[in-house]
Design a protein around this motif. Structure first.
Motif, PDB file in Angstrom:
ATOM      1  N   GLN A 135       0.831  -1.198   0.000  1.00  0.00           N
ATOM      2  CA  GLN A 135       0.000   0.000   0.000  1.00  0.00           C
ATOM      3  C   GLN A 135       0.874   1.260   0.000  1.00  0.00           C
ATOM      4  N   PRO A 136       0.391   2.337  -0.624  1.00  0.00           N
ATOM      5  CA  PRO A 136       1.125   3.604  -0.558  1.00  0.00           C
ATOM      6  C   PRO A 136       1.305   4.040   0.891  1.00  0.00           C
ATOM      7  N   ALA A 137       2.399   4.743   1.157  1.00  0.00           N
ATOM      8  CA  ALA A 137       2.705   5.150   2.527  1.00  0.00           C
ATOM      9  C   ALA A 137       1.557   5.927   3.162  1.00  0.00           C
ATOM     10  N   ALA A 138       0.859   6.724   2.380  1.00  0.00           N
ATOM     11  CA  ALA A 138      -0.241   7.524   2.930  1.00  0.00           C
ATOM     12  C   ALA A 138      -1.389   6.657   3.420  1.00  0.00           C
ATOM     13  N   GLN A 139      -1.499   5.435   2.901  1.00  0.00           N
ATOM     14  CA  GLN A 139      -2.597   4.542   3.282  1.00  0.00           C
ATOM     15  C   GLN A 139      -2.246   3.633   4.465  1.00  0.00           C
ATOM     16  N   VAL A 140      -0.983   3.580   4.840  1.00  0.00           N
ATOM     17  CA  VAL A 140      -0.563   2.643   5.871  1.00  0.00           C
ATOM     18  C   VAL A 140      -1.229   2.907   7.221  1.00  0.00           C
ATOM     19  N   PRO A 141      -1.336   4.156   7.711  1.00  0.00           N
ATOM     20  CA  PRO A 141      -2.028   4.354   8.994  1.00  0.00           C
ATOM     21  C   PRO A 141      -3.462   3.832   8.977  1.00  0.00           C
TER      22      PRO A 141
END
Length: 409
Positions: free
Chosen positions: A276-282
């Motif tokens: 997943q893109p880093a922005a979606q990880v949280p």
């Protein structure tokens, strides 16, 4: 100081450290591998970033080939030459190089020595320990030569480095056994910084078509250090609970093996997704109920799973199948972050998963322990001060002075 932070894997936790260094007035270049497929942080400037912070990459022009030994060596050599060129262009006062494959690291270290730039390896994995089983499949004379060459490439530059950073005391012992007893050695564990206000707990799951499923999450690389069959057994063992889903977010050979098992058998509770893109990880972490950590017994001496830190920071109870004497197992047990079983204990792994699923009080306790651990352990000011004090000590011992790297060529 002009500081080159080479972060080959583009780890999410190293990027805040580069920002912290720049915020102290240093000129920092954060350099990572553009073509490495894997979970990554977000190496890009934000509006609040210090002026002295720059992000860039070393590119091969095609994906880095991890799992084919001859092709990997070729890519490591190309990458090492690209890293050497970046060093020449930036002319840093010091280089901190994290988790770089041995041939690429050796080429960069040799180039830095030629330019008289202090070079500090940041040891995240001990590659030759992990490669020993694979190299051992070669014919006996060739296996011995290949392993000796790999050890020479990995440990030789460490012995001649300006300093060495390792991520656990056990690594110091393992390096000493390999002849690396550097007088300038810092043990600095990995970390995850405390997360901002978490996203809605079902946002990512709903976007993935998982609705309100109870998610056990295994996110990250599935390589030689991990056993995809164990995850398949877990998915099978949990099939009697219609709400449970084992979600594996990965790519590469381990993911391919799970794809084949899913196609061949009844694994409806196994869900496979790409990185997943880093922005979606949280949001991905917030959607999960349990975080899974794996490490095969053969990889015990060479690796410490960093997912322990990111799961704890997200408040995820940890279900770990790792050797009992691994540092990650010590952290989980000592701080109450989750449950640990042996890497080959299929029945114990399933029983621990059921215990976490069935005991909300235990999950709440693990969540509170993870957040408390992260608040203390992931204090970036404390980490940054400790790392910078060590790097300054290394530079002064090395005989360099501020700005001395400029104009050497």
């Amino acid at each position: 100081m002009r500081l080159l932070v080479h972060d080959f894997g583009c780890y999410a936790f190293i990027i805040p450290l580069a920002r912290w260094f720049a915020a102290q007035g240093h000129e920092v270049l954060h350099l990572s591998a553009r073509d490495l497929i894997g979970p990554k942080g977000a190496p890009s400037r934000t509006v609040d970033d210090p002026a002295g912070l720059t992000f860039d990459t070393v590119a091969l022009g095609r994906p880095f080939r991890r799992y084919s030994l001859p092709r990997r060596l070729w890519d490591e050599a190309r990458y090492g030459r690209g890293l050497a060129a970046a060093i020449t262009a930036f002319q840093p006062d010091l280089i901190l190089s994290a988790n770089t494959p041995p041939l690429a690291q050796a080429l960069a270290a040799w180039h830095s020595r030629r330019l008289k730039i202090p070079f500090v390896p940041w040891v995240q994995d001990i590659f030759s320990l992990g490669a020993a089983p694979m190299v051992g499949t070669l014919p006996a004379p060739l296996a011995g030569v290949a392993l000796a060459a790999l050890r020479w490439l990995e440990f030789g530059p460490m012995r001649r480095a300006a300093g060495v950073i390792t991520i656990a005391p056990t690594f110091v012992d393992n390096l000493a056994a390999a002849g690396v007893r550097h007088p300038q050695t810092l043990v600095q564990e990995n970390w995850a910084v405390p997360l901002p206000t978490p996203p809605a707990p079902t946002a990512w799951a709903e976007g993935q078509g998982l609705g309100t499923a109870r998610i056990l999450l295994a996110a990250g690389t599935l390589g030689q250090k991990h056993d995809p069959e164990l995850l398949a057994h877990l998915a099978t063992g949990l099939a009697d609970d219609p709400r449970v889903r084992l979600v594996v977010v990965s790519e590469g050979p381990g993911r391919d093996r799970l794809e084949a098992l899913k196609a061949a058998g009844a694994l409806p509770h196994l869900v496979l997704r790409d990185y997943q893109p880093a922005a979606q990880v949280p949001a991905m972490l917030a959607s999960a109920e349990i975080g899974i950590v794996q490490l095969c017994a053969s990889a015990n001496g060479m690796s410490i799973p960093s997912k322990v830190y990111s799961y704890a920071a997200a408040g995820l109870p940890i279900l770990a199948a790792i050797p009992s004497d691994n540092h990650a197992a010590h952290l989980i047990r000592t701080h109450g972050l989750g449950l640990v079983v042996g890497p080959d204990d299929v029945a114990g792994f399933l029983a621990a998963a059921r215990r976490l699923l069935d005991d909300p009080a235990l999950r709440l306790a693990c969540r509170a322990a993870g957040l408390s651990f992260t608040a203390e352990h992931g204090n970036i000011d404390r980490i940054g001060q400790r790392m910078m004090a060590f790097l300054n000590q290394v530079r002064h011992r090395d005989g360099s002075t501020l700005g001395s790297a400029r104009g050497r060529l």
